[in-house]
Design an enzyme around this catalytic site. Structure first.
Site, PDB file in Angstrom:
ATOM      1  N   GLU A 175     -11.358  -0.697  -3.753  1.00  0.00           N
ATOM      2  CA  GLU A 175     -10.657  -0.131  -2.598  1.00  0.00           C
ATOM      3  C   GLU A 175      -9.411   0.605  -3.073  1.00  0.00           C
ATOM      4  O   GLU A 175      -9.136   0.710  -4.269  1.00  0.00           O
ATOM      5  CB  GLU A 175     -10.274  -1.242  -1.615  1.00  0.00           C
ATOM      6  CG  GLU A 175      -9.304  -2.264  -2.193  1.00  0.00           C
ATOM      7  CD  GLU A 175      -8.966  -3.390  -1.225  1.00  0.00           C
ATOM      8  OE1 GLU A 175      -9.680  -3.545  -0.220  1.00  0.00           O
ATOM      9  OE2 GLU A 175      -7.983  -4.110  -1.469  1.00  0.00           O
TER      10      GLU A 175
ATOM     11  N   ASP B 204       0.829  -1.211   0.000  1.00  0.00           N
ATOM     12  CA  ASP B 204       0.000   0.000   0.000  1.00  0.00           C
ATOM     13  C   ASP B 204       0.862   1.260   0.000  1.00  0.00           C
ATOM     14  O   ASP B 204       0.662   2.162   0.817  1.00  0.00           O
ATOM     15  CB  ASP B 204      -0.935   0.007   1.216  1.00  0.00           C
ATOM     16  CG  ASP B 204      -1.635  -1.326   1.428  1.00  0.00           C
ATOM     17  OD1 ASP B 204      -2.033  -1.940   0.420  1.00  0.00           O
ATOM     18  OD2 ASP B 204      -1.779  -1.746   2.588  1.00  0.00           O
TER      19      ASP B 204
ATOM     20  N   ARG C 134       4.761  -8.239  -0.539  1.00  0.00           N
ATOM     21  CA  ARG C 134       4.239  -7.214  -1.428  1.00  0.00           C
ATOM     22  C   ARG C 134       5.244  -6.062  -1.376  1.00  0.00           C
ATOM     23  O   ARG C 134       5.438  -5.448  -0.334  1.00  0.00           O
ATOM     24  CB  ARG C 134       2.844  -6.768  -0.995  1.00  0.00           C
ATOM     25  CG  ARG C 134       1.813  -7.898  -1.054  1.00  0.00           C
ATOM     26  CD  ARG C 134       0.447  -7.437  -0.617  1.00  0.00           C
ATOM     27  NE  ARG C 134       0.448  -7.028   0.788  1.00  0.00           N
ATOM     28  CZ  ARG C 134      -0.584  -6.437   1.376  1.00  0.00           C
ATOM     29  NH1 ARG C 134      -1.672  -6.165   0.681  1.00  0.00           N
ATOM     30  NH2 ARG C 134      -0.526  -6.113   2.646  1.00  0.00           N
TER      31      ARG C 134
END
Length: 346
Positions: free
Chosen positions: A221, A44, A319
């Site tokens: 999202e 993110d 990630r």
């Protein structure tokens, strides 16, 4: 953002030397084999535009227990920059659960961090919160104070708040599970009266309905806004956060009423998806910044270097933060290409 609901969580890749040279020169980078990411194990990702000569970075950590900030005078420098912990979750009670998707924004001379947090006794009871600092350097933990929760129309699962200013008004866009709608999360917009308070009622601008938005979970999202060429573009992430995770795009005319759902048009197809030739899987939850020239648009996102995941994607830590030049089509719309990723002197 990492997404969780029903005690499950949804759940992150680089440009080589040649690609970085192309980016620095303002040319699109060609697809290449996987290269080291800008920052490993940070999902993110959010990188600010330069503020007094510094880029600042924040993102989700695999432990979901703290908020971190890095700073460097160049995007490439964020890779090795010292990481400061500006806030940790409390050991119990509200905000003591999963800490997800922080974003760092400079608003009216102060710093704000938007983030989502669960509770210690229910880590997936996720709501949105705001931190504020009056200090010049957002890496200094001494300046940060909690302004509180962002109250929305419903006390339900909500996350991934982002903010932007346009035509003298400041907006918030976020993801939320609206009661009586059978999806995990949709996207909403409202005007803000201050950085942590809604001025207007939420307006739903996107709901996952297309096949590429409902793989594993029905999710919209991780919104990110970019205003260019007479339009407001909002990217978002869709589907489960494994290799099926991808970016979609909403577009509104810059002169339209952004608080009207009819002002927003969703691209029929995703704009960034997993790419086997470059070895990048599940690209998503992006942000935008600019290159050293102050003009070149840069896409920041996370992706994994492999397709298959053992166990719940929520607990797979790999990630990675990646960056690449954002191209532009002749009609003024953004061209995302394929997730090539990379790190270096942008």
């Amino acid at each position: 953002m990492t997404y969780g609901i029903n005690r499950r969580a949804l759940l992150l890749g680089g440009l080589g030397v040649a690609g970085l040279g192309a980016l620095a020169a303002g040319r699109p980078a060609a697809a290449a084999a996987p290269t080291p990411p800008l920052i490993t194990q940070r999902a993110d990702p959010f990188i600010t535009r330069p503020v007094t000569g510094m880029y600042y970075f924040t993102g989700s950590v695999p432990e979901y227990d703290r908020i971190i900030v890095r700073g460097a005078p160049a995007i490439a420098g964020l890779s090795t920059a010292t990481e400061s912990v500006i806030w940790r979750r409390p050991p119990s009670g509200r905000m003591g659960g999963h800490i997800w998707a922080p974003e760092l924004h400079r608003i009216d001379g102060r710093w704000y961090v938007y983030f989502a947090a669960g509770d210690a006794d229910d880590v997936f009871r996720v709501r949105m919160y705001v931190l504020e600092s009056a200090l010049a350097d957002p890496r200094d933990p001494a300046g940060w104070v909690l302004r509180g929760q962002i109250a929305t129309e419903w006390d339900s699962f909500s996350l991934d708040a982002t903010t932007f200013a346009h035509r003298g008004r400041r907006y918030l866009i976020w993801a939320q599970s609206e009661p009586e709608i059978a999806v995990n999360s949709s996207l909403y917009i409202a005007e803000l009266s201050n950085p942590w308070t809604l001025r207007t009622k939420p307006v739903r601008i996107a709901t996952p309905t297309r096949s590429w938005e409902i793989q594993g979970y029905r999710v919209n999202e991780g919104p990110a806004a970019l205003i260019r060429n007479g339009r407001v573009f909002v990217t978002f992430s869709a589907s489960a956060t494994d290799a099926r995770y991808c970016l979609g795009l909403l577009t509104a005319d810059a002169n339209a009423d952004l608080l009207r759902a009819s002002s927003w048009v969703k691209n029929p197809q995703p704009v960034l998806t997993s790419n086997e030739p470059t070895g990048q899987y599940g690209p998503g939850h992006n942000s935008f910044t600019v290159g050293a020239d102050g003009v070149t648009d840069v896409l920041v996102y996370h992706a994994r270097d492999y397709r298959d995941i053992t166990g719940d994607p929520l607990y797979d830590p790999n990630r990675h933060t990646r960056v690449q030049k954002l191209g532009w089509n002749a009609d003024g719309t953004p061209s995302f290409g394929v997730p090539s990723g990379g790190a270096g002197p942008i």
